[in-house]
Design an enzyme around this catalytic site. Sequence first.
Site, PDB file in Angstrom:
ATOM      1  N   CYS A 198      -8.614   1.033 -11.026  1.00 39.83           N
ATOM      2  CA  CYS A 198      -8.036  -0.608 -11.204  1.00 39.83           C
ATOM      3  C   CYS A 198      -9.047  -1.592 -10.388  1.00 39.83           C
ATOM      4  CB  CYS A 198      -6.814  -0.722 -10.561  1.00 39.83           C
ATOM      5  SG  CYS A 198      -5.442   0.238 -11.416  1.00 39.83           S
ATOM      6  N   HIS A 252      -5.240  -7.721  -7.976  1.00 38.20           N
ATOM      7  CA  HIS A 252      -4.900  -6.972  -9.017  1.00 38.20           C
ATOM      8  C   HIS A 252      -3.366  -6.990  -9.158  1.00 38.20           C
ATOM      9  CE1 HIS A 252      -4.763  -3.423 -11.469  1.00 38.20           C
ATOM     10  NE2 HIS A 252      -4.270  -2.612 -10.432  1.00 38.20           N
ATOM     11  N   ASN A 300       0.891  -3.720 -15.340  1.00 36.79           N
ATOM     12  CA  ASN A 300      -0.561  -3.385 -14.722  1.00 36.79           C
ATOM     13  C   ASN A 300      -1.597  -2.917 -15.891  1.00 36.79           C
ATOM     14  OD1 ASN A 300      -2.832  -2.451 -13.547  1.00 36.79           O
ATOM     15  ND2 ASN A 300      -1.571  -1.069 -12.115  1.00 36.79           N
TER      16      ASN A 300
HETATM   17  O1  UT7 Z   1      -2.854  -0.159  -9.900  1.00 39.63           O
HETATM   18  C1  UT7 Z   1      -3.378   1.141  -9.343  1.00 39.63           C
HETATM   19  C2  UT7 Z   1      -2.552   1.496  -8.061  1.00 39.63           C
HETATM   20  N1  UT7 Z   1      -1.303   1.477  -8.198  1.00 39.63           N
HETATM   21  C3  UT7 Z   1      -0.147   0.902  -7.505  1.00 39.63           C
HETATM   22  O2  UT7 Z   1      -0.639   0.083  -6.583  1.00 39.63           O
HETATM   23  C4  UT7 Z   1       1.174   1.351  -7.583  1.00 39.63           C
HETATM   24  C5  UT7 Z   1       1.488   1.733  -6.262  1.00 39.63           C
HETATM   25  N2  UT7 Z   1       2.997   2.089  -6.013  1.00 39.63           N
HETATM   26  C6  UT7 Z   1       4.301   1.523  -6.473  1.00 39.63           C
HETATM   27  O3  UT7 Z   1       4.005   0.141  -7.213  1.00 39.63           O
HETATM   28  C7  UT7 Z   1       5.196   1.773  -6.108  1.00 39.63           C
HETATM   29  O4  UT7 Z   1       5.427   2.937  -5.390  1.00 39.63           O
HETATM   30  C8  UT7 Z   1       6.092   2.393  -7.693  1.00 39.63           C
HETATM   31  C9  UT7 Z   1       6.482   0.977  -8.360  1.00 39.63           C
HETATM   32  C10 UT7 Z   1       5.474   3.242  -8.405  1.00 39.63           C
HETATM   33  C11 UT7 Z   1       7.588   2.930  -7.191  1.00 39.63           C
HETATM   34  O5  UT7 Z   1       8.478   2.233  -6.300  1.00 39.63           O
HETATM   35  P1  UT7 Z   1       8.936   2.731  -5.013  1.00 39.63           P
HETATM   36  O6  UT7 Z   1       9.730   1.738  -4.442  1.00 39.63           O
HETATM   37  O7  UT7 Z   1       7.831   3.235  -4.331  1.00 39.63           O
HETATM   38  O8  UT7 Z   1       9.867   3.739  -5.442  1.00 39.63           O
HETATM   39  P2  UT7 Z   1      10.045   5.317  -5.102  1.00 39.63           P
HETATM   40  O9  UT7 Z   1       8.785   6.047  -5.847  1.00 39.63           O
HETATM   41  O10 UT7 Z   1      10.149   5.581  -3.676  1.00 39.63           O
HETATM   42  O11 UT7 Z   1      11.589   5.776  -5.652  1.00 39.63           O
HETATM   43  C12 UT7 Z   1      12.740   5.227  -5.132  1.00 39.63           C
HETATM   44  C13 UT7 Z   1      13.738   5.569  -6.084  1.00 39.63           C
HETATM   45  C14 UT7 Z   1      13.641   7.154  -6.176  1.00 39.63           C
HETATM   46  O12 UT7 Z   1      14.834   7.803  -6.371  1.00 39.63           O
HETATM   47  P3  UT7 Z   1      15.583   8.478  -5.035  1.00 39.63           P
HETATM   48  O13 UT7 Z   1      14.831   9.461  -4.549  1.00 39.63           O
HETATM   49  O14 UT7 Z   1      15.635   7.457  -3.817  1.00 39.63           O
HETATM   50  O15 UT7 Z   1      16.906   8.978  -5.426  1.00 39.63           O
HETATM   51  C15 UT7 Z   1      13.118   7.423  -7.682  1.00 39.63           C
HETATM   52  O16 UT7 Z   1      13.467   8.552  -8.294  1.00 39.63           O
HETATM   53  O17 UT7 Z   1      13.808   5.242  -7.451  1.00 39.63           O
HETATM   54  C16 UT7 Z   1      13.644   6.279  -8.194  1.00 39.63           C
HETATM   55  N3  UT7 Z   1      12.950   5.674  -9.688  1.00 39.63           N
HETATM   56  C17 UT7 Z   1      13.157   4.907 -10.446  1.00 39.63           C
HETATM   57  N4  UT7 Z   1      14.819   4.653 -10.549  1.00 39.63           N
HETATM   58  C18 UT7 Z   1      14.817   3.674 -11.757  1.00 39.63           C
HETATM   59  C19 UT7 Z   1      11.802   5.953  -9.586  1.00 39.63           C
HETATM   60  N5  UT7 Z   1      11.128   5.235 -10.909  1.00 39.63           N
HETATM   61  C20 UT7 Z   1      12.306   4.679 -11.324  1.00 39.63           C
HETATM   62  C21 UT7 Z   1      12.598   4.195 -12.375  1.00 39.63           C
HETATM   63  N6  UT7 Z   1      13.786   3.479 -12.659  1.00 39.63           N
HETATM   64  N7  UT7 Z   1      11.456   3.548 -13.456  1.00 39.63           N
END
Ligand code: UT7
Length: 331
Positions: free
Chosen positions: A116, A256, A286
């Site tokens: 990125c 970004h 993204n």
């Molecule tokens: O550009 C390159 C660099 N990349 C980035 O900067 C990405 C950085 N990361 C992020 O933006 C975030 O971590 C994400 C958007 C990818 C995820 O958000 P988060 O707030 O970190 O969510 P999480 O992975 O901690 O997941 C929270 C919950 C989980 O459920 P439990 O374990 O709490 O029951 C996930 O299974 O949300 C669940 N979950 C979803 N629910 C609905 C994960 N993805 C989804 C989804 N829809 N698409």
Amino acid sequence: MSKTTAAITAVGAYVPDYVLTNDILSTMVDTNDEWITSRTGIKERRILKDKDKGTSYLGIKAAEDLIAKKNIDPKEIDMVIFATATPDIMVAATGAYVASQIGAVNAFSYDLQAACSSFLYGMSTATSYIESGRYKKVLLIGADKMSSIIDYTDRTTCIIFGDGAGAVLFEPNTEGLGLQDEYLRSDGIGREFLKIEAGGSTLPASEETVANKQHFVKQDGKTVFKYAVSNMADASSKIMERNNLTGNDVNWLIAHQANKRIIDATAKRMELDHNKVLMNIERYGNTTSATLPLLLSDFEKQFKKGDNIVFASFGGGFTWGSIYLKWAYNS
Ligand code: UT7
């Protein structure tokens, strides 16, 4: 004699027509508009549906947009840097093909890959060539067909990424406008947290890697998020400190577009007013190498000659950094 600086003198962009909304995604994987919007800020993204078209198609369109707007003869372009994480094919540089297709027949071209941060690093490379006096017109293109490496059954990645491209032209400037300073960093610790496991030299493609879906992007979102928030904010505040800039002096933050929460955290550290923080993540998601030039294209009309712009990015590798640039023209 005043030092020659390297300024952006034109911008172009392209996104494909097909719109993949949160609602459509929620019919494909277990997700919903509320979750995606509140966790990322994304509402929809553009997808290049044509199976026979690769990232070069997006890059060519963006470059052609710039060439038409600026009304330049592509034969005058000295160099084309093609920033991408999704080249058309392995080995042969996509940039070389793109340069030929746009008629930049007197240019040399290569690909620059830093996930990125590819475009941000590309800004550093492009401006260095100009400042050295060696070249006069350097075209930097950021393009990615992220849909080609996304598993649309994986809700943790498919909601984030989209396809798109942007291009900028760098030329010498004698008024001190253009790139002022840069703070670029990388840390190989990040390799484990955001990658495509197979298809490279450590794990070449095989029937097994295909069956295991190892040719798709995988990321440990939480870990990447943590590093992204602290490093993008650090880099941006460092570049401000080093150049004696306060939040009042900065006209625009071009960051970004990976997650609205990461951008908000960076803006907060910089003590920036909300209206200086440029965002289009809601429309494109993204787009990896294309986020920064797509912002430049979408908001170009608002920029005034002399405006102070801080660019920031964070991506796989890890790679990240910040660039301070003075805008060089009124639209
Ligand atoms: O550009 C390159 C660099 N990349 C980035 O900067 C990405 C950085 N990361 C992020 O933006 C975030 O971590 C994400 C958007 C990818 C995820 O958000 P988060 O707030 O970190 O969510 P999480 O992975 O901690 O997941 C929270 C919950 C989980 O459920 P439990 O374990 O709490 O029951 C996930 O299974 O949300 C669940 N979950 C979803 N629910 C609905 C994960 N993805 C989804 C989804 N829809 N698409």
